[in-house]
Design a protein around this motif. Sequence first.
Motif, short mmCIF file in Angstrom:
data_model
loop_
_atom_site.label_atom_id
_atom_site.label_comp_id
_atom_site.label_asym_id
_atom_site.label_seq_id
_atom_site.Cartn_x
_atom_site.Cartn_y
_atom_site.Cartn_z
N ASP A 51 -9.00 5.37 1.26
CA ASP A 51 -7.81 5.31 0.40
C ASP A 51 -8.15 4.53 -0.86
O ASP A 51 -9.22 3.96 -0.97
N VAL A 52 -7.21 4.52 -1.79
CA VAL A 52 -7.34 3.74 -3.02
C VAL A 52 -6.33 2.61 -2.94
O VAL A 52 -5.12 2.84 -2.93
N ASP A 53 -6.84 1.37 -2.83
CA ASP A 53 -5.99 0.18 -2.74
C ASP A 53 -5.78 -0.39 -4.14
O ASP A 53 -6.76 -0.63 -4.86
N VAL A 54 -4.53 -0.63 -4.49
CA VAL A 54 -4.19 -1.15 -5.82
C VAL A 54 -3.44 -2.46 -5.65
O VAL A 54 -2.38 -2.51 -5.00
N LEU A 55 -3.99 -3.53 -6.22
CA LEU A 55 -3.27 -4.80 -6.29
C LEU A 55 -2.43 -4.79 -7.56
O LEU A 55 -2.96 -4.51 -8.64
N ALA A 56 -1.16 -5.08 -7.42
CA ALA A 56 -0.23 -5.07 -8.55
C ALA A 56 0.79 -6.19 -8.35
O ALA A 56 0.81 -6.84 -7.30
N SER A 57 1.64 -6.37 -9.32
CA SER A 57 2.74 -7.31 -9.16
C SER A 57 3.82 -6.64 -8.29
O SER A 57 3.86 -5.41 -8.17
N SER A 58 4.69 -7.44 -7.72
CA SER A 58 5.81 -6.88 -6.94
C SER A 58 6.70 -6.01 -7.81
O SER A 58 7.16 -4.95 -7.37
N ALA A 59 6.92 -6.44 -9.05
CA ALA A 59 7.77 -5.65 -9.95
C ALA A 59 7.15 -4.29 -10.22
O ALA A 59 7.85 -3.26 -10.20
N ASP A 60 5.83 -4.24 -10.44
CA ASP A 60 5.17 -2.96 -10.67
C ASP A 60 5.14 -2.12 -9.39
O ASP A 60 5.28 -0.90 -9.44
N ALA A 61 4.97 -2.77 -8.24
CA ALA A 61 5.02 -2.04 -6.97
C ALA A 61 6.38 -1.36 -6.82
O ALA A 61 6.46 -0.18 -6.44
N GLU A 62 7.45 -2.06 -7.13
CA GLU A 62 8.80 -1.47 -7.07
C GLU A 62 8.93 -0.31 -8.05
O GLU A 62 9.51 0.73 -7.72
N ARG A 63 8.39 -0.46 -9.25
CA ARG A 63 8.44 0.60 -10.26
C ARG A 63 7.71 1.85 -9.75
O ARG A 63 8.20 2.96 -9.89
N LEU A 64 6.55 1.64 -9.14
CA LEU A 64 5.77 2.77 -8.63
C LEU A 64 6.47 3.42 -7.44
O LEU A 64 6.42 4.65 -7.28
N MET A 65 7.13 2.63 -6.60
CA MET A 65 7.87 3.20 -5.48
C MET A 65 8.98 4.13 -5.97
O MET A 65 9.23 5.19 -5.37
N ALA A 66 9.61 3.76 -7.06
CA ALA A 66 10.65 4.63 -7.63
C ALA A 66 10.03 5.87 -8.27
O ALA A 66 10.51 6.99 -8.07
#
Length: 160
Positions: A51-66
């Motif tokens: 898989d491709v693991d991406v470390l991001a901020s929580s805010a960006d993780a939420e943005r990507l989930m949307a």
Amino acid sequence: MAAAVMTQVSHALGEAIAASVPALHAYCRDPWVVVGSAAAALAGAAVEVADVDVLASSADAERLMALWQSLRDTRFVPAGAERFRSRFARFHFPGLPVEVMGDLQLRGSQGWQPVQVKEIVQVAVAGVPVPIPARGEQIRMLESFGRPKDLLRIQRLRAL
């Protein structure tokens, strides 16, 4: 951040990067970095990439989930919850799944600590710039994780 280096990758990893990384550049507002087996492979290590693991901020993780809601794997539960915690989501992309970890933390002898990348380099995959930890930084991070698969990745990274 160091200059970009061209990297040859497997077809599956190349597909996942082509499908996901341009959106990471477009939608993430905070720094992010590809880690784990994908980063080791992008550094040139002979490792299997699941898989491709991406470390991001929580805010960006939420943005990507949307943004990637239709691609989200809501049934997947990551292993290691006793040692790792983050704002996590896994997404189905062509080639390989992409896992986003917002504000990843590792539990160690001093409790929960943020996983931080101190030195980032850019690699280019089919013209797409991908930030990864520098080789020494990958080794440091993998040593702190200490799982058998991490120890193998350390050996492969040191062999470069």
